[in-house]
Design an enzyme around this catalytic site. Sequence first.
Site, mmCIF file in Angstrom:
data_model
loop_
_atom_site.group_PDB
_atom_site.id
_atom_site.type_symbol
_atom_site.label_atom_id
_atom_site.label_comp_id
_atom_site.label_asym_id
_atom_site.label_seq_id
_atom_site.Cartn_x
_atom_site.Cartn_y
_atom_site.Cartn_z
ATOM 1 N N HIS A 1 37.389 123.516 -1.796
ATOM 2 C CA HIS A 1 38.561 124.386 -1.717
ATOM 3 C C HIS A 1 39.765 123.694 -2.352
ATOM 4 O O HIS A 1 39.970 122.487 -2.168
ATOM 5 C CB HIS A 1 38.880 124.730 -0.263
ATOM 6 C CG HIS A 1 37.761 125.431 0.446
ATOM 7 N ND1 HIS A 1 36.716 124.748 1.038
ATOM 8 C CD2 HIS A 1 37.516 126.753 0.652
ATOM 9 C CE1 HIS A 1 35.875 125.615 1.583
ATOM 10 N NE2 HIS A 1 36.325 126.837 1.357
ATOM 11 N N HIS A 2 40.563 124.444 -3.061
ATOM 12 C CA HIS A 2 41.738 123.903 -3.738
ATOM 13 C C HIS A 2 42.658 123.183 -2.753
ATOM 14 O O HIS A 2 42.940 123.688 -1.663
ATOM 15 C CB HIS A 2 42.499 125.047 -4.427
ATOM 16 C CG HIS A 2 43.759 124.615 -5.095
ATOM 17 N ND1 HIS A 2 44.942 125.324 -4.970
ATOM 18 C CD2 HIS A 2 44.039 123.547 -5.889
ATOM 19 C CE1 HIS A 2 45.873 124.723 -5.671
ATOM 20 N NE2 HIS A 2 45.347 123.648 -6.241
ATOM 21 N N GLY A 3 43.149 122.031 -3.148
ATOM 22 C CA GLY A 3 44.096 121.275 -2.330
ATOM 23 C C GLY A 3 45.497 121.841 -2.434
ATOM 24 O O GLY A 3 46.429 121.168 -2.876
#
Length: 385
Positions: free
Chosen positions: A175-177
């Site tokens: 998942h994108h930070g």
Amino acid sequence: MDNRVAFIYSDAFLGYDFGKSHPLNPIRLLLTFRLIKDLGLLEREDVTLLEPEYATREDLLRVHTPEFIDAVKSAGEGKLPRSPFIFTEFGLGYGDNPIFEGMYEASSLYVGASLKAARLIVEGDARRAFNISGGLHHATASRASGFCIFNDPAIAISYLKEHFERVMYIDIDAHHGDGVQWIFYDDPSVLTVSFHESGRYLFPGTGEIDEIGEGKGKGYAVNIPLPRGTSDPAYLYAFGEIVPELAEVFEPGIVVTQLGADTHFLDPLTDLSLTTRAYSEIGKMLDEITQKLCDGRWLALGGGGYDMTVVPRAWSIHFARMVGLNPDYSIPEDWMRFCENTIHRRPPRELLDSETPGEDPSILEEVRGVVEDVKRYHRAFFSDR
């Protein structure tokens, strides 16, 4: 600086518990600790096992608003206001982030563990440190998000900025930070780099290549969105093409990594297809980069990962790399039995997967295109080099 590697752990980590039906099961932390211990890694002379400490309110205020901190505390104490919608405003009490008793204390312990790990490095008591409970990268200044109440990576980075001119943050969670990116989006002293499944398919729906920072921080947010089905060859190609060169040009004083293990092909929440062999190669590159550029300084944090047989192996691999070992280990029988008794599943016998998913040749070509676009958007780091 002491060459020791610190490992931060307490069974109190298990108190960060959203409930039995929630995918973020804290038992993964106990399983990881037990595996690292059973592998003998904590008995090495260059390794120190330390208890975490709770973050103070002042620590939390480095990133979070007073109103949000108060809301978390009130929620965890059962002090609901007349209108429960205030908790919805702060991202609490529904879906991803259900309220549980002691939420404030449990979340503060995760932050405190990451801060302790950071302080050990700053004060010269360790060269590297790993907090497996950390890496809760989605929370923003005033809102919980994606299983993350407080944003421990951002708080640790805020502290590290007081001691290093440049901090490099590398996030390999599926998942994108997003939370860390937005908090430092206009800050050129923090280079955020996120490899993730494309937001076209996966929460939080952000992390496109053109999210590059703003103001003085323009160019210092780097995103590598990957197609579903990305497996070891394509992922390692992208990582090798991008991270070493970024680090070489940026010259960080320390590297902070979020080592989410939900990129694995067995993970139930994502659609990437890595094996634990990829984690070994990533760890090797991170070891080499930090040794070469910042005197070995490396703060490692946990992150996502929702298959209980994968997460302990993934983080044991990373910890082995942190202490300079090749993680080609067979798993001790004691841990195999403990895992079976705890989660009622028999794990693989090796840290490094023997099973590999099929490789779609078109994915590698798509990832090559992503890498080209990343380099085009970040010419200051890659041009003429």
